[in-house]
Design a protein around this motif. Sequence first.
Motif, PDB file in Angstrom:
ATOM      1  N   TYR A 185      35.285  31.060  23.195  1.00  0.00           N
ATOM      2  CA  TYR A 185      36.470  31.051  24.059  1.00  0.00           C
ATOM      3  C   TYR A 185      37.745  31.175  23.224  1.00  0.00           C
ATOM      4  N   SER A 186      37.790  30.478  22.099  1.00  0.00           N
ATOM      5  CA  SER A 186      38.964  30.539  21.233  1.00  0.00           C
ATOM      6  C   SER A 186      39.225  31.950  20.748  1.00  0.00           C
ATOM      7  N   ALA A 187      38.156  32.699  20.488  1.00  0.00           N
ATOM      8  CA  ALA A 187      38.310  34.060  19.974  1.00  0.00           C
ATOM      9  C   ALA A 187      38.613  35.069  21.072  1.00  0.00           C
ATOM     10  N   THR A 188      38.088  34.844  22.284  1.00  0.00           N
ATOM     11  CA  THR A 188      38.141  35.882  23.323  1.00  0.00           C
ATOM     12  C   THR A 188      38.918  35.486  24.569  1.00  0.00           C
ATOM     13  N   GLY A 189      39.061  34.168  24.828  1.00  0.00           N
ATOM     14  CA  GLY A 189      39.689  33.740  26.077  1.00  0.00           C
ATOM     15  C   GLY A 189      38.826  33.978  27.296  1.00  0.00           C
ATOM     16  N   ASP A 190      37.526  34.189  27.137  1.00  0.00           N
ATOM     17  CA  ASP A 190      36.611  34.456  28.255  1.00  0.00           C
ATOM     18  C   ASP A 190      36.567  33.232  29.171  1.00  0.00           C
ATOM     19  N   GLN A 191      37.100  33.362  30.385  1.00  0.00           N
ATOM     20  CA  GLN A 191      37.240  32.235  31.297  1.00  0.00           C
ATOM     21  C   GLN A 191      35.904  31.720  31.823  1.00  0.00           C
ATOM     22  N   ARG A 192      34.851  32.510  31.676  1.00  0.00           N
ATOM     23  CA  ARG A 192      33.542  32.028  32.124  1.00  0.00           C
ATOM     24  C   ARG A 192      33.131  30.768  31.368  1.00  0.00           C
ATOM     25  N   VAL A 193      33.615  30.630  30.136  1.00  0.00           N
ATOM     26  CA  VAL A 193      33.243  29.474  29.321  1.00  0.00           C
ATOM     27  C   VAL A 193      33.753  28.182  29.949  1.00  0.00           C
ATOM     28  N   ILE A 194      34.940  28.210  30.515  1.00  0.00           N
ATOM     29  CA  ILE A 194      35.533  27.001  31.090  1.00  0.00           C
ATOM     30  C   ILE A 194      34.697  26.501  32.262  1.00  0.00           C
ATOM     31  N   GLN A 195      34.319  27.382  33.148  1.00  0.00           N
ATOM     32  CA  GLN A 195      33.495  26.972  34.290  1.00  0.00           C
ATOM     33  C   GLN A 195      32.109  26.535  33.834  1.00  0.00           C
ATOM     34  N   PHE A 196      31.572  27.235  32.855  1.00  0.00           N
ATOM     35  CA  PHE A 196      30.259  26.904  32.292  1.00  0.00           C
ATOM     36  C   PHE A 196      30.258  25.478  31.737  1.00  0.00           C
ATOM     37  N   LEU A 197      31.259  25.143  30.938  1.00  0.00           N
ATOM     38  CA  LEU A 197      31.326  23.812  30.350  1.00  0.00           C
ATOM     39  C   LEU A 197      31.597  22.745  31.408  1.00  0.00           C
ATOM     40  N   ASP A 198      32.450  23.061  32.366  1.00  0.00           N
ATOM     41  CA  ASP A 198      32.720  22.110  33.442  1.00  0.00           C
ATOM     42  C   ASP A 198      31.434  21.794  34.201  1.00  0.00           C
ATOM     43  N   ASN A 199      30.649  22.804  34.513  1.00  0.00           N
ATOM     44  CA  ASN A 199      29.378  22.591  35.216  1.00  0.00           C
ATOM     45  C   ASN A 199      28.440  21.711  34.397  1.00  0.00           C
ATOM     46  N   TYR A 200      28.366  21.994  33.111  1.00  0.00           N
ATOM     47  CA  TYR A 200      27.434  21.249  32.262  1.00  0.00           C
ATOM     48  C   TYR A 200      27.872  19.805  32.079  1.00  0.00           C
ATOM     49  N   PHE A 201      29.159  19.580  31.893  1.00  0.00           N
ATOM     50  CA  PHE A 201      29.619  18.208  31.676  1.00  0.00           C
ATOM     51  C   PHE A 201      29.488  17.370  32.943  1.00  0.00           C
TER      52      PHE A 201
END
Length: 681
Positions: free
Chosen positions: A172-188
Amino acid sequence: MKRILLTGLVFISVLFGSGSAVKGDNLYSENYLNNRYPLLKKPYIKLPLGSIKPKGWMRQQLEIMRDGMTGNLDVVYEKVMGKRNGWLGGDGDVWERGPYWIDGLLPLAYILEDKRLIEKVKPWIEWTLASQKADGYFGQDTDRPNEPGLQRDNAMDWWPKMVMLKVMQQYYSATGDQRVIQFLDNYFRYQLKQLPANPLDKWTFWGSQRGGDNLMIVYWLYNITGEKYLLDLGELIHKQTFNWTDIFLNQNHLSRQHSLHCVNLAQGFKEPVVYYQQSKDYKHLEAVDKAVSVMRHTIGLPTGLWSGDELLRFGNPVYGSELCTAVEMMFSLEEILEVTGNTHWADYLERIAYNVLPTQVTDTYSARQYYQQVNQVSVTRNWRDFTTPHDDTDILFGELTGYPCCTSNLHQGWPKMVQNLIYATGDNGVAALVYAPCEAKVKVGDGKTLLLREETNYPFDEAIAFHFGFEDKKVKESFFPFRFRVPAWCTQPDIRLNGEKLSLDTQPGEIVSISRNWKTGDVLNVEFPAQVDISYWYDGGAVVERGPLLYALKMNEKWVKKNIEKEYVAKYGSWYFEVTSDSPWNYAFMKKNLQKESLPAGFIVEKKALKDGVYPWNVDNAPLQIRTKANRIPSWTLYRGSAGPIPFNTQQGKDYTDTEETIELIPYGCTTLRIAQFPVR
């Protein structure tokens, strides 16, 4: 804190390494995301991945990694990293090794902007994102029968997912891919529901020992989303993590042997400081400080690490130190430095990076060594006094010798260090706390993008030139603070701004801050004069230091490639290098030569220019050399392949020759065979 008003809009302040920057609740940053309330504000903030580019010898180091194992592990270690890997959807290895590799390959790929490596990373990212279930779980969930060389069980273990969390954060830091934010929110959210019934140590103990890696990413996501449940999750993860704070403050693990796993200590080391951001309890900072103090006189080695092969040992220089310990402790120190701002963590980081890391991997990054010894005079397949000997392959240089975890995990060391060479500051400035040649793009002041170039051959040379400019050529100046560290070993730095010497009453371990209208073309030159010093370690053995580097006896090295027996190929690979020498090594220093007043005349430093394109970390190309005198101890001989047992400090009569010989010392990181801890007579 001292403030000196110079001409114009120039403010210079000297900040002590353990000063107010640690607490800093009033720090802010409009240019980069700092900790969100109620987490403690950080004085330093990592830049987005790819903002810092290595130059000089450091870029060469990363390019060697690209062309060696790091960039080609899917071929070199195809059985684990190939298409069968469970993190690519295959039926092969489902545990830590695949995520370990990507945890180093991904930052390397984006720092070098290497399209081939980025394409290698993407399938791992995409499969991981696609694997997430409706309840938030991700990764493999099926245990399979044992297959030699693969880890196919404990698929649902929390631990390997922690490594992949770091991978996703970096992506995410390198690309800003917003899918990562939702992915991590779901997992946490999944973790918050599951951990009460299925705690971090349900499948293996690794998850609870290394829970700080999980906690770190929880706080990172909280700073982006502000979701309050993440703070509840942070408390839960901390409670289920091995209590490193209590271990460091109240227990005796660091002063007794076999109490902990060497790499768990390196990974767990950061957890008290990571949690301090939420607790704001100063005991979590005191814990890591006390740990360092205790280790110095028990398990500690002069390299900054500790004896651990794999269980903790007292700091005998022929006990082993695992490669994974080095890269994980580097990462822990990088996280601690960002949170605390204490400069002694930067000194500590450089000590490991510039001594341990270069010597434990070959010049071409084609092989690595599982354990290294501080006094290492023979790399052969002999029985050695290690707690976990792996069929006596641990000290050999190979692709899989010792144990394969380090083959997978070594890659994060240099790329993540590059990511910590330059920081944004909490007051919209920029800081250089760890030194190596690089250039960076940093938003400063009111949002202008600074182009900062750091020209240096550090750690082989102590002179650094910082060049200032701006990405937008129309911008000619901007007001912001620039901070840099005075190393603990430097008594009086030379500081010049555009050629004019600045008279500052600095002290070792301070941070110097210069706030001014920085203009295009400004150059800040700093030089940290280094002197030879002697430190004393296990049994009073003497170690030669100068600046960030340790020095070791220069020995001839004969490298021979050999084959592993067929019955061991699946475990340790098909080949290895042994390294032997015909050089004498059984030297002792005379105490009279180690007196402080004797060091300048008795230890003669010689420098040679660092040539472009010439790899500096070996015997032939070492840019620094120290000539000194020593006497041999004839009774000190090889014992089962290692430098035999000997009292490093003794009052029991004379055991050395009368003949004083001139010996050559070179940087520890340039050696494979060496004596770095000398007996004193």
